[in-house]
Design an enzyme around this catalytic site. Sequence first.
Site, PDB file in Angstrom:
ATOM      1  NE  ARG A  30      -4.087  -1.793   0.131  1.00 19.79           N
ATOM      2  CZ  ARG A  30      -5.170  -1.999   0.863  1.00 19.79           C
ATOM      3  NH1 ARG A  30      -5.521  -1.136   1.766  1.00 19.79           N
ATOM      4  NH2 ARG A  30      -5.913  -3.055   0.649  1.00 19.79           N
ATOM      5  NE  ARG A  34      -7.301   4.845   2.142  1.00 19.81           N
ATOM      6  CZ  ARG A  34      -8.013   4.149   3.011  1.00 19.81           C
ATOM      7  NH1 ARG A  34      -9.091   4.682   3.542  1.00 19.81           N
ATOM      8  NH2 ARG A  34      -7.656   2.930   3.363  1.00 19.81           N
ATOM      9  NE  ARG A  43      -9.993   7.020  -3.834  1.00 25.91           N
ATOM     10  CZ  ARG A  43     -11.275   7.305  -3.722  1.00 25.91           C
ATOM     11  NH1 ARG A  43     -11.864   8.032  -4.650  1.00 25.91           N
ATOM     12  NH2 ARG A  43     -11.967   6.893  -2.697  1.00 25.91           N
ATOM     13  CG  ASP A  79      -8.718  -3.712  -4.347  1.00 22.83           C
ATOM     14  OD1 ASP A  79      -8.196  -3.073  -3.418  1.00 22.83           O
ATOM     15  OD2 ASP A  79      -9.480  -4.678  -4.161  1.00 22.83           O
ATOM     16  CE1 TYR A 154     -12.865  -7.761   1.334  1.00 31.41           C
ATOM     17  CE2 TYR A 154     -11.126  -9.165   0.479  1.00 31.41           C
ATOM     18  CZ  TYR A 154     -11.535  -8.141   1.308  1.00 31.41           C
ATOM     19  OH  TYR A 154     -10.636  -7.503   2.122  1.00 31.41           O
TER      20      TYR A 154
HETATM   21  O1  1CP Z   1       0.383   0.319  -3.269  1.00 33.13           O
HETATM   22  C1  1CP Z   1      -0.221  -0.763  -3.324  1.00 33.13           C
HETATM   23  O2  1CP Z   1      -0.032  -1.679  -2.488  1.00 33.13           O
HETATM   24  C2  1CP Z   1      -1.090  -1.063  -4.532  1.00 33.13           C
HETATM   25  C3  1CP Z   1      -2.455  -1.003  -4.411  1.00 33.13           C
HETATM   26  C4  1CP Z   1      -3.357  -2.014  -3.705  1.00 33.13           C
HETATM   27  C5  1CP Z   1      -3.170  -3.369  -3.393  1.00 33.13           C
HETATM   28  C6  1CP Z   1      -1.945  -4.213  -3.551  1.00 33.13           C
HETATM   29  C7  1CP Z   1      -4.659  -1.663  -3.333  1.00 33.13           C
HETATM   30  C8  1CP Z   1      -5.242  -0.342  -3.498  1.00 33.13           C
HETATM   31  N1  1CP Z   1      -5.295  -2.788  -2.866  1.00 33.13           N
HETATM   32  C9  1CP Z   1      -4.397  -3.835  -2.869  1.00 33.13           C
HETATM   33  C10 1CP Z   1      -4.653  -5.229  -2.483  1.00 33.13           C
HETATM   34  C11 1CP Z   1      -5.809  -5.529  -1.601  1.00 33.13           C
HETATM   35  N2  1CP Z   1      -7.070  -5.049  -1.638  1.00 33.13           N
HETATM   36  C12 1CP Z   1      -5.760  -6.515  -0.585  1.00 33.13           C
HETATM   37  C13 1CP Z   1      -4.557  -7.353  -0.293  1.00 33.13           C
HETATM   38  C14 1CP Z   1      -3.596  -6.604   0.545  1.00 33.13           C
HETATM   39  C15 1CP Z   1      -4.008  -6.369   1.968  1.00 33.13           C
HETATM   40  O3  1CP Z   1      -4.220  -7.377   2.694  1.00 33.13           O
HETATM   41  O4  1CP Z   1      -4.110  -5.204   2.356  1.00 33.13           O
HETATM   42  C16 1CP Z   1      -7.008  -6.572   0.031  1.00 33.13           C
HETATM   43  C17 1CP Z   1      -7.438  -7.474   1.165  1.00 33.13           C
HETATM   44  C18 1CP Z   1      -7.842  -5.643  -0.651  1.00 33.13           C
HETATM   45  C19 1CP Z   1      -9.254  -5.366  -0.387  1.00 33.13           C
HETATM   46  C20 1CP Z   1      -9.442  -3.941  -0.023  1.00 33.13           C
HETATM   47  N3  1CP Z   1      -9.475  -2.934  -0.947  1.00 33.13           N
HETATM   48  C21 1CP Z   1      -9.507  -3.367   1.265  1.00 33.13           C
HETATM   49  C22 1CP Z   1      -9.460  -4.136   2.598  1.00 33.13           C
HETATM   50  C23 1CP Z   1     -10.827  -4.293   3.163  1.00 33.13           C
HETATM   51  C24 1CP Z   1     -10.914  -5.301   4.312  1.00 33.13           C
HETATM   52  O5  1CP Z   1     -11.434  -6.416   4.082  1.00 33.13           O
HETATM   53  O6  1CP Z   1     -10.460  -4.962   5.418  1.00 33.13           O
HETATM   54  C25 1CP Z   1      -9.633  -1.986   1.095  1.00 33.13           C
HETATM   55  C26 1CP Z   1      -9.777  -0.935   2.147  1.00 33.13           C
HETATM   56  C27 1CP Z   1      -9.602  -1.736  -0.317  1.00 33.13           C
HETATM   57  C28 1CP Z   1      -9.635  -0.425  -1.006  1.00 33.13           C
HETATM   58  C29 1CP Z   1      -8.319   0.045  -1.508  1.00 33.13           C
HETATM   59  N4  1CP Z   1      -7.459  -0.711  -2.298  1.00 33.13           N
HETATM   60  C30 1CP Z   1      -6.359   0.049  -2.627  1.00 33.13           C
HETATM   61  C31 1CP Z   1      -6.527   1.342  -2.023  1.00 33.13           C
HETATM   62  C32 1CP Z   1      -5.560   2.491  -2.171  1.00 33.13           C
HETATM   63  C33 1CP Z   1      -7.738   1.317  -1.334  1.00 33.13           C
HETATM   64  C34 1CP Z   1      -8.367   2.502  -0.595  1.00 33.13           C
HETATM   65  C35 1CP Z   1      -9.394   3.033  -1.533  1.00 33.13           C
HETATM   66  C36 1CP Z   1      -9.547   4.513  -1.623  1.00 33.13           C
HETATM   67  O7  1CP Z   1      -8.648   5.260  -2.057  1.00 33.13           O
HETATM   68  O8  1CP Z   1     -10.670   4.945  -1.313  1.00 33.13           O
END
Ligand code: 1CP
Length: 346
Positions: A30, A34, A43, A79, A154
């Site tokens: 990540r 954000r 965003r 994602d 999910y």
């Molecule tokens: O920089 C990076 O790492 C690249 C971007 C990235 C990656 C690798 C994003 C952007 N998402 C992911 C993978 C992802 N998405 C995972 C695996 C990694 C981890 O365990 O954190 C998972 C479980 C998700 C699902 C997801 N998407 C969540 C988690 C929800 C939960 O179950 O707790 C969330 C909050 C998102 C949204 C998301 N994905 C990425 C961003 C920057 C965001 C925030 C969205 C926004 O800007 O509003």
Amino acid sequence: MPEMSAYADDPFLTACHGGKGRWTPVWFMRQAGRSLPEYRALRERHTMLDLCRTPELAAEVSLQPLRRLGVDAAILFSDIVVTLLGLGISLDIEPGLGPVIHEPLRSKEDIAGLGTLVPERDIPFVAESVRILVREAHVPVIGFAGAPFTLASYLIEGGPSRHHARTKNLMHTEPELWRELMERLASAVLASLRSQVEAGAAAVQLFDSWAGTLSPRDYERYALPASQAILEGLRDLGAPRIHFGVGTGELLALMADAGADVVGVDWRVPLDAARARVGGRALQGNLDPAALFAPADVVMREVDDVLKRGGGKGHIFNLGHGVLPDTDPEVLRRIVDHVHSRTEET
Ligand code: 1CP
């Protein structure tokens, strides 16, 4: 970084292969997101999914942490649920929450109705984002996908879940149907990862973020076979395969055996203990993301401890999970400098 030869003594790839490079490489899960003001500015004008679906923007977001932090690898901005979008699932990513599936899969018919993923047809923007990123980045690009268990959670729960109760219920009560779901998801994930590598990704990370909620026996029976099919199905491409989950201390040996070159470790298991569990594989991790809110001297002491336990060889420095949104990017930048200077000295 278009020339393969340019990767020859690359610190990140050297560590993925178990070696010791010029310095211990560092990137952050990540890192694009954000915590960066330039991400938040984009965003304001685009939804998360629009950023993912627009290759120029996705590549731009992936480049932001390279410019600001000096990390040793870029990760595609996307994602894990994008694979599900490609399978025809209607979903959104809601700010502050995460993915929301509009019609969660609950029946045999729902699962039978899942399509087949043809990445060039269904999610062409992913490979295109990788191609742009590979042209623009001066470090290796990591492609990624979610592993079948985490994706299934999910799909079945309909969104983020604490107990994964419906998912585990399907797994335990309808093992045949569960296996069919895992196989369908595995073939979609494999197709997506192969197309990302073919587009130029130098490594891939398979995120089984929620696998740590399973006992080793259930992991082995219900989750591992699908992840193994994916990791083995990538072997011929030669790109290092990173396998990561949260709370997976008791699963590390199984996750290594699934076919990983690098095992990602969260902050709960010290890396020297993890090293003994992964049978010679490289390690990635594992500073607690919440430790980054401590005073600078405490943070750097924690970084040093991770470096010491990582052992300097076959270690990619990272956090134990994603950067928390309130993290000060300046702290991330100082960690990168610190890791580089510490390990260049040795
Ligand atoms: O920089 C990076 O790492 C690249 C971007 C990235 C990656 C690798 C994003 C952007 N998402 C992911 C993978 C992802 N998405 C995972 C695996 C990694 C981890 O365990 O954190 C998972 C479980 C998700 C699902 C997801 N998407 C969540 C988690 C929800 C939960 O179950 O707790 C969330 C909050 C998102 C949204 C998301 N994905 C990425 C961003 C920057 C965001 C925030 C969205 C926004 O800007 O509003």
